[in-house]
Design a protein around this motif. Structure first.
Motif, PDB file in Angstrom:
ATOM      1  N   TRP A  60    -114.660 -53.530  -8.131  1.00 19.13           N
ATOM      2  CA  TRP A  60    -113.886 -53.341  -9.369  1.00 19.13           C
ATOM      3  C   TRP A  60    -112.849 -52.232  -9.218  1.00 19.13           C
ATOM      4  O   TRP A  60    -111.676 -52.409  -9.506  1.00 19.13           O
ATOM      5  N   HIS A  61    -113.287 -51.057  -8.764  1.00 16.91           N
ATOM      6  CA  HIS A  61    -112.372 -49.915  -8.689  1.00 16.91           C
ATOM      7  C   HIS A  61    -111.283 -50.112  -7.638  1.00 16.91           C
ATOM      8  O   HIS A  61    -110.132 -49.727  -7.852  1.00 16.91           O
ATOM      9  N   ALA A  62    -111.655 -50.720  -6.520  1.00 22.04           N
ATOM     10  CA  ALA A  62    -110.698 -50.844  -5.425  1.00 22.04           C
ATOM     11  C   ALA A  62    -109.711 -51.992  -5.602  1.00 22.04           C
ATOM     12  O   ALA A  62    -108.567 -51.912  -5.143  1.00 22.04           O
ATOM     13  N   VAL A  63    -110.134 -53.050  -6.279  1.00 22.36           N
ATOM     14  CA  VAL A  63    -109.306 -54.268  -6.321  1.00 22.36           C
ATOM     15  C   VAL A  63    -109.016 -54.742  -7.741  1.00 22.36           C
ATOM     16  O   VAL A  63    -107.867 -54.841  -8.159  1.00 22.36           O
ATOM     17  N   PHE A  64    -110.053 -55.036  -8.507  1.00 28.52           N
ATOM     18  CA  PHE A  64    -109.863 -55.784  -9.752  1.00 28.52           C
ATOM     19  C   PHE A  64    -109.444 -54.933 -10.945  1.00 28.52           C
ATOM     20  O   PHE A  64    -108.913 -55.458 -11.912  1.00 28.52           O
ATOM     21  N   LYS A  65    -109.688 -53.624 -10.869  1.00 29.47           N
ATOM     22  CA  LYS A  65    -109.344 -52.766 -11.997  1.00 29.47           C
ATOM     23  C   LYS A  65    -107.850 -52.757 -12.268  1.00 29.47           C
ATOM     24  O   LYS A  65    -107.410 -52.621 -13.416  1.00 29.47           O
ATOM     25  N   ARG A  66    -107.058 -52.904 -11.219  1.00 30.54           N
ATOM     26  CA  ARG A  66    -105.603 -52.880 -11.409  1.00 30.54           C
ATOM     27  C   ARG A  66    -105.088 -54.194 -11.996  1.00 30.54           C
ATOM     28  O   ARG A  66    -103.940 -54.275 -12.439  1.00 30.54           O
ATOM     29  N   GLN A  70    -111.257 -53.261 -18.926  1.00 29.13           N
ATOM     30  CA  GLN A  70    -112.683 -52.954 -18.969  1.00 29.13           C
ATOM     31  C   GLN A  70    -113.471 -54.043 -19.681  1.00 29.13           C
ATOM     32  O   GLN A  70    -114.633 -54.307 -19.347  1.00 29.13           O
ATOM     33  N   ALA A  71    -112.834 -54.700 -20.662  1.00 29.56           N
ATOM     34  CA  ALA A  71    -113.525 -55.787 -21.366  1.00 29.56           C
ATOM     35  C   ALA A  71    -113.873 -56.926 -20.411  1.00 29.56           C
ATOM     36  O   ALA A  71    -114.940 -57.543 -20.511  1.00 29.56           O
ATOM     37  N   ASP A  72    -112.967 -57.212 -19.459  1.00 27.39           N
ATOM     38  CA  ASP A  72    -113.227 -58.268 -18.485  1.00 27.39           C
ATOM     39  C   ASP A  72    -114.434 -57.914 -17.617  1.00 27.39           C
ATOM     40  O   ASP A  72    -115.240 -58.782 -17.276  1.00 27.39           O
ATOM     41  N   ARG A  73    -114.547 -56.626 -17.265  1.00 26.84           N
ATOM     42  CA  ARG A  73    -115.696 -56.201 -16.467  1.00 26.84           C
ATOM     43  C   ARG A  73    -116.992 -56.374 -17.255  1.00 26.84           C
ATOM     44  O   ARG A  73    -118.023 -56.760 -16.693  1.00 26.84           O
ATOM     45  N   SER A  74    -116.931 -56.126 -18.555  1.00 23.23           N
ATOM     46  CA  SER A  74    -118.113 -56.314 -19.401  1.00 23.23           C
ATOM     47  C   SER A  74    -118.517 -57.784 -19.454  1.00 23.23           C
ATOM     48  O   SER A  74    -119.709 -58.123 -19.432  1.00 23.23           O
ATOM     49  N   TYR A  75    -117.511 -58.677 -19.509  1.00 21.78           N
ATOM     50  CA  TYR A  75    -117.806 -60.112 -19.505  1.00 21.78           C
ATOM     51  C   TYR A  75    -118.532 -60.514 -18.230  1.00 21.78           C
ATOM     52  O   TYR A  75    -119.462 -61.330 -18.247  1.00 21.78           O
ATOM     53  N   VAL A  76    -118.092 -59.941 -17.111  1.00 23.25           N
ATOM     54  CA  VAL A  76    -118.718 -60.268 -15.832  1.00 23.25           C
ATOM     55  C   VAL A  76    -120.176 -59.828 -15.835  1.00 23.25           C
ATOM     56  O   VAL A  76    -121.067 -60.544 -15.370  1.00 23.25           O
TER      57      VAL A  76
END
Length: 280
Positions: A60-66, A70-76
């Motif tokens: 997440w931090h290295a690739v997908f956060k950009r 944060q809502a998308d991370r919660s969905y995952v």
């Protein structure tokens, strides 16, 4: 033939897998390199949707956060939880079909339970009580707490963010914990609380791996404040051992962070029970 809800969830997860695989493969290829699959454990299959969801969280931090919020991370996280619950249900059903033994024949209850001396308060984490040094050693003692705690992937991510923030290496300044009831929010906050207790790295089992991943060799001490809404009364002041009387949550926050000296900075506003004026 009618299908069950579990079958519907399974089909939806299969469709999710088919859609995620090309997307995650492309982004990891661009963000990490063509050899990104070399870090996968042996026999790991990208046809397993849980593997894809875990890759999303891990990177997440290295690739997908950009790319996402944060809502998308919660969905995952919710999707991964749904997948695990579906698999767990199938496992339970298979065991039931094979015949489960009564739980009394599988485990032995704690002596407090069999003797009728069980007290729920001793086994339920209370963040405010821990702050005040009340409760069993399993919760109040940092070393004992970490010795008994299994650091899950979610807790590992939380601790890593905190370590990065405290060491000036980035890290989110505000974190919102989203789990179901009993999902470990209080336990995670206790882990964060004890992380900032000023203990040595060697005294907190399991943190060495988290620090190693974050490139950090020591744990910094930080001022801590705990505000549990149900622990305060809007009509009753709190008197501390040094004689300081706190009337509001602002005063409580100031006192916990800076003691009597910190409270003195907003004492006038706290006594009037009004919001402190901003300090420029």
């Amino acid at each position: 033939m009618a299908i069950s809800n579990r079958d519907r969830v399974g089909r939806a997860l299969d469709q999710l897998r088919d859609g995620l695989l090309p997307y995650i493969s492309r982004e990891l290829y661009q963000g990490i390199g063509s050899n990104w699959q070399e870090g996968l454990a042996p026999n790991t299959s990208l046809q397993d949707v849980s593997v894809l969801l875990k890759l999303f969280i891990e990177h997440w931090h290295a690739v997908f956060k950009r790319l996402l919020g944060q809502a998308d991370r919660s969905y995952v996280s919710e999707l991964l939880d749904a997948r695990n619950r579906t698999r767990y249900q199938v496992s339970i059903e298979n065991q039931v079909q094979a015949g489960l033994l009564p739980w009394r024949e599988v485990i032995t209850p704690h002596p407090d339970v069999t003797a009728g001396k069980y007290q729920q308060a001793e086994f339920a984490a209370d963040l405010d009580q821990v702050r005040r040094g009340i409760g069993s050693k399993e919760y109040t003692d940092p070393g004992e707490f970490y010795r008994r705690t299994f650091i899950t992937s979610g807790m590992r991510a939380l601790l890593r963010i905190a370590l990065e923030r405290l060491n000036g290496q980035g890290g989110e300044p505000v974190i919102e914990l989203q789990t179901n009831f009993g999902g470990g929010k209080t336990h995670s906050m206790l882990a964060l609380y004890h992380l900032c207790s000023g203990q040595t790295l060697a005294s907190l089992p399991g943190l060495d791996e988290v620090c190693s991943e974050a490139g950090i060799s020591s744990i910094p001490r930080a001022s801590r404040a705990v505000l549990v809404g149900t622990a305060f009364s809007p009509s009753k002041a709190t008197t501390y051992a040094d004689g300081t009387v706190v009337n509001t949550l602002w005063g409580e926050l100031a006192y916990q962070l800076g003691g009597a000296q910190g409270y003195a900075l907003i004492a006038s506003s706290d006594k009037q029970r009004v919001e402190p004026a901003p300090r420029i």
